[in-house]
Design a protein around this motif. Structure first.
Motif, PDB file in Angstrom:
ATOM      1  N   GLU A  21      -2.116 102.651  32.578  1.00 25.79           N
ATOM      2  CA  GLU A  21      -3.545 102.346  32.688  1.00 25.79           C
ATOM      3  C   GLU A  21      -4.196 103.132  33.827  1.00 25.79           C
ATOM      4  N   ILE A  22      -3.500 103.249  34.970  1.00 28.37           N
ATOM      5  CA  ILE A  22      -4.054 103.997  36.109  1.00 28.37           C
ATOM      6  C   ILE A  22      -4.223 105.468  35.747  1.00 28.37           C
ATOM      7  N   ARG A  23      -3.271 106.022  35.015  1.00 27.75           N
ATOM      8  CA  ARG A  23      -3.392 107.426  34.584  1.00 27.75           C
ATOM      9  C   ARG A  23      -4.617 107.593  33.684  1.00 27.75           C
ATOM     10  N   LYS A  24      -4.857 106.625  32.804  1.00 30.31           N
ATOM     11  CA  LYS A  24      -6.045 106.676  31.942  1.00 30.31           C
ATOM     12  C   LYS A  24      -7.320 106.614  32.777  1.00 30.31           C
ATOM     13  N   ARG A  25      -7.310 105.755  33.809  1.00 32.89           N
ATOM     14  CA  ARG A  25      -8.516 105.594  34.635  1.00 32.89           C
ATOM     15  C   ARG A  25      -8.764 106.821  35.506  1.00 32.89           C
ATOM     16  N   ASN A  26      -7.702 107.518  35.876  1.00 39.09           N
ATOM     17  CA  ASN A  26      -7.884 108.783  36.596  1.00 39.09           C
ATOM     18  C   ASN A  26      -8.611 109.799  35.717  1.00 39.09           C
ATOM     19  N   ASN A  75     -13.860 119.237  40.291  1.00 32.94           N
ATOM     20  CA  ASN A  75     -13.481 118.426  39.131  1.00 32.94           C
ATOM     21  C   ASN A  75     -12.564 119.200  38.183  1.00 32.94           C
ATOM     22  N   PHE A  76     -12.811 120.513  38.047  1.00 27.76           N
ATOM     23  CA  PHE A  76     -11.900 121.357  37.266  1.00 27.76           C
ATOM     24  C   PHE A  76     -10.500 121.323  37.886  1.00 27.76           C
ATOM     25  N   LEU A  77     -10.457 121.353  39.220  1.00 25.42           N
ATOM     26  CA  LEU A  77      -9.169 121.289  39.917  1.00 25.42           C
ATOM     27  C   LEU A  77      -8.476 119.956  39.642  1.00 25.42           C
ATOM     28  N   PHE A  78      -9.237 118.854  39.728  1.00 22.51           N
ATOM     29  CA  PHE A  78      -8.661 117.536  39.444  1.00 22.51           C
ATOM     30  C   PHE A  78      -8.182 117.447  37.994  1.00 22.51           C
ATOM     31  N   HIS A  79      -8.951 118.026  37.080  1.00 17.90           N
ATOM     32  CA  HIS A  79      -8.565 118.012  35.666  1.00 17.90           C
ATOM     33  C   HIS A  79      -7.246 118.767  35.471  1.00 17.90           C
ATOM     34  N   PHE A  80      -7.123 119.910  36.153  1.00 16.09           N
ATOM     35  CA  PHE A  80      -5.889 120.699  36.087  1.00 16.09           C
ATOM     36  C   PHE A  80      -4.711 119.895  36.649  1.00 16.09           C
ATOM     37  N   LEU A  81      -4.927 119.249  37.801  1.00 18.70           N
ATOM     38  CA  LEU A  81      -3.864 118.446  38.425  1.00 18.70           C
ATOM     39  C   LEU A  81      -3.481 117.261  37.544  1.00 18.70           C
ATOM     40  N   TRP A  82      -4.473 116.668  36.866  1.00 20.28           N
ATOM     41  CA  TRP A  82      -4.187 115.535  35.975  1.00 20.28           C
ATOM     42  C   TRP A  82      -3.271 115.977  34.832  1.00 20.28           C
ATOM     43  N   ASN A  83      -3.548 117.157  34.271  1.00 25.43           N
ATOM     44  CA  ASN A  83      -2.714 117.675  33.178  1.00 25.43           C
ATOM     45  C   ASN A  83      -1.310 118.029  33.657  1.00 25.43           C
ATOM     46  N   LYS A  84      -1.216 118.508  34.908  1.00 24.29           N
ATOM     47  CA  LYS A  84       0.077 118.942  35.453  1.00 24.29           C
ATOM     48  C   LYS A  84       0.809 117.828  36.195  1.00 24.29           C
ATOM     49  N   TYR A  85       0.205 116.633  36.241  1.00 23.84           N
ATOM     50  CA  TYR A  85       0.779 115.545  37.045  1.00 23.84           C
ATOM     51  C   TYR A  85       2.249 115.244  36.723  1.00 23.84           C
ATOM     52  N   LYS A  93       6.813 113.653  45.963  1.00 25.39           N
ATOM     53  CA  LYS A  93       6.859 112.194  45.833  1.00 25.39           C
ATOM     54  C   LYS A  93       5.442 111.618  45.881  1.00 25.39           C
ATOM     55  N   VAL A  94       4.741 111.722  44.750  1.00 25.36           N
ATOM     56  CA  VAL A  94       3.388 111.164  44.631  1.00 25.36           C
ATOM     57  C   VAL A  94       3.301 110.378  43.333  1.00 25.36           C
ATOM     58  N   HIS A  95       2.336 109.465  43.267  1.00 26.60           N
ATOM     59  CA  HIS A  95       2.106 108.732  42.028  1.00 26.60           C
ATOM     60  C   HIS A  95       0.610 108.709  41.719  1.00 26.60           C
ATOM     61  N   SER A  96       0.249 108.071  40.628  1.00 24.07           N
ATOM     62  CA  SER A  96      -1.134 108.106  40.126  1.00 24.07           C
ATOM     63  C   SER A  96      -2.144 107.513  41.102  1.00 24.07           C
ATOM     64  N   LEU A  97      -1.731 106.524  41.909  1.00 26.14           N
ATOM     65  CA  LEU A  97      -2.672 105.917  42.855  1.00 26.14           C
ATOM     66  C   LEU A  97      -3.010 106.870  44.004  1.00 26.14           C
ATOM     67  N   HIS A  98      -2.071 107.747  44.370  1.00 24.19           N
ATOM     68  CA  HIS A  98      -2.393 108.780  45.359  1.00 24.19           C
ATOM     69  C   HIS A  98      -3.507 109.679  44.817  1.00 24.19           C
ATOM     70  N   SER A 100      -5.712 108.842  42.551  1.00 21.29           N
ATOM     71  CA  SER A 100      -6.952 108.041  42.522  1.00 21.29           C
ATOM     72  C   SER A 100      -7.620 108.046  43.894  1.00 21.29           C
ATOM     73  N   LEU A 101      -6.812 107.826  44.934  1.00 21.15           N
ATOM     74  CA  LEU A 101      -7.337 107.786  46.307  1.00 21.15           C
ATOM     75  C   LEU A 101      -7.948 109.131  46.695  1.00 21.15           C
ATOM     76  N   LEU A 102      -7.282 110.220  46.318  1.00 19.35           N
ATOM     77  CA  LEU A 102      -7.799 111.561  46.619  1.00 19.35           C
ATOM     78  C   LEU A 102      -9.148 111.784  45.935  1.00 19.35           C
ATOM     79  N   GLN A 103      -9.236 111.432  44.649  1.00 19.56           N
ATOM     80  CA  GLN A 103     -10.489 111.623  43.904  1.00 19.56           C
ATOM     81  C   GLN A 103     -11.638 110.829  44.520  1.00 19.56           C
ATOM     82  N   ILE A 104     -11.387 109.549  44.788  1.00 17.75           N
ATOM     83  CA  ILE A 104     -12.447 108.674  45.307  1.00 17.75           C
ATOM     84  C   ILE A 104     -12.879 109.112  46.702  1.00 17.75           C
ATOM     85  N   SER A 105     -11.925 109.553  47.527  1.00 20.34           N
ATOM     86  CA  SER A 105     -12.253 110.011  48.887  1.00 20.34           C
ATOM     87  C   SER A 105     -13.144 111.249  48.850  1.00 20.34           C
TER      88      SER A 105
END
Length: 462
Positions: A21-26, A75-85, A93-98, A100-105
């Motif tokens: 669900e967190i990955r979907k919300r990202n 946002n293009f960078l975030f989209h690329f990172l989401w696909n490569k996650y 050692k990162v997970h989806s909430l990291h 999320s925190l990066l995007q919101i910050s």
């Protein structure tokens, strides 16, 4: 203690479906950001048009025009990172909430800059903080969002003080309010007090709702796992019981066949028909036992061993297996495809079992001189396999029950066509294991007068 308070992963949400669900919300955040760029461009364009009719309204367009391309770029960078996650998470050692925190910050930083260049405490964009905080509270723990908001609030207050003292320039949308508010002490106190109360209450409410929803989702996930385990236990018990039952029935059938073959001598004529009925019933019982064992075995299968599989080869094998029955009923058996060859990554034996059951059903429920047609459609991401016939069909009000175990249609019962009622349940179980879907309808596209037929469509991922 600090680590416990500000942990990104509270104990009450650490379960598999939570991470999905967190990955979907990202991804949802990324999509909303594209929309935000369009809205910001619309705001700038609309303000330009308004300025034509109301020249007294002015805003720092030379500053605002840089924000849409900058937001689009990150946002293009975030989209690329989401696909490569999936690849990145294996190396770092990162997970989806990291993420999320990066995007919101980053969003908060850009939102503060937009607010600064559109009037600070006078900016209409201040309300977007509440909107963004609610989104953040649905993803991140309350303590983390509160910390972020406190930092934002302190930076905003500091910026307003610097503007008030004249240490940094004040940008505003002039021509809307008669007197500037950034240099009004009472307004600043009321604004920041009200703003703080609204945002902290919003964070608390949104996070409380999210917590309840996640806890319910976790409870459902646990209940579902327990249900799956109970189903597996039942299947194991059924397999053991039915397998033990198969041995004496097989032995009884062997002796009956010895008798009917007259290996023990001539059989009295008055016993021939009763013995034939016994033989028929024993064979039916063995068929039912085999079907139950197949369904139970598939239910117990937790992993699918995928190998490159030629679909047309499987269909040829299925035809050869049923060829005698097809020829004996003089059925018009056809295979149509929009490609010359179809290769699937799947479990070959299970797919063959599913298709064999569908073809077997079509043969069984199609009268002599009927039609059976298999159509293969190769799509971009999936394969459609349609098995259609012009047999006896299924009443529309019974289509929803046809995948239930042991269910047989009323027409099949009326015509005394034998069957276990497990074939379609087995097919659905296999297709579900493959991550595909199955649909059934009657009449089929081959329907003729008095021959409504049935059409089963399987969609499999490549």
């Amino acid at each position: 203690m600090v680590k416990k308070i500000f942990t990104l992963v509270p104990d009450w949400v650490n379960f598999e479906s939570f991470w999905i669900e967190i990955r979907k919300r990202n991804r949802w955040l990324i999509q909303l950001r594209y929309l935000a760029v369009l809205l910001l461009l619309g705001f700038i364009g609309g303000a330009k048009l308004i300025q034509i009719y109301f020249p007294e309204i002015k805003m720092p367009f030379d500053k605002l025009i840089y924000f849409p391309p900058l937001i689009l770029a990150y946002n293009f960078l975030f989209h690329f990172l989401w696909n490569k996650y999936p690849e990145i998470s294996k190396k770092i050692k990162v997970h989806s909430l990291h993420f999320s925190l990066l995007q919101i910050s980053v969003d908060f930083i850009f939102l503060m800059l937009i607010i600064y260049f559109t009037g600070g405490v006078e900016s209409p964009f201040n309300t977007f903080f509440v909107f963004h905080l609610i989104i953040g509270s649905l993803i991140l723990p309350g303590a983390v969002v509160n910390l972020l908001m406190t930092i934002v609030l302190l930076v905003s207050i500091l910026g307003s003080i610097l503007e008030f003292k004249g240490l940094i320039p004040h940008y505003q949308i002039s021509g809307i309010i008669e007197h500037p508010l950034y240099n009004d002490e009472r307004y600043l106190i009321v604004f920041f007090s009200t703003f703080a109360i609204v945002v902290y209450i919003s964070i608390y409410l949104a996070n409380s709702i999210a917590k309840v929803l996640y806890q319910r989702e976790k409870a459902l996930a646990v209940a579902y796992k327990e249900l799956e385990e109970a189903e597996r236990s039942k299947s194991r018990y059924v397999m053991t019981f039915v397998h033990d039952l198969k041995t004496p029935i097989s032995a009884a059938l062997t002796w009956v066949e010895i008798i009917t073959n007259k290996s023990l001598g001539e059989l009295p004529s008055h016993l021939e028909k009763p013995i034939e009925r016994i033989q028929h019933r024993l064979r039916g019982a063995l068929t039912l036992i085999d079907d139950i064992l197949k369904v139970s075995q598939v239910k117990l299968t937790t992993t699918i061993e995928k190998t490159p599989t030629n679909l047309k080869e499987i269909l040829d094998e299925v035809y050869q297996h049923h060829r005698i029955l097809i020829v004996s009923k003089n059925l018009d058996y056809r295979i149509k495809s929009n490609v010359s060859e179809v290769i699937l990554s799947t479990d070959r034996n299970l797919l063959k079992l599913a298709l064999s059951n569908l073809v077997s059903n079509s043969i069984k429920y199609t009268e002599a001189n009927g039609i059976i047609e298999i159509t293969i459609n190769d799509n971009i991401n999936s394969i459609d396999i349609i098995v259609a016939d012009n047999g006896i069909g299924i009443p529309k009000d019974e289509l929803g029950k046809i995948f239930n175990e042991f269910y047989r249609s009323s027409i099949a019962k009326e015509k005394n066509i034998e069957g276990s009622g497990l074939g379609m349940a087995l097919v659905k179980e296999i297709i579900t294991k493959f991550g595909g879907k199955i649909e059934i309808q009657s009449p089929s596209y081959l329907a003729q007068e008095g021959r409504p037929g049935t059409e089963v469509k399987i969609t499999l991922p490549k």
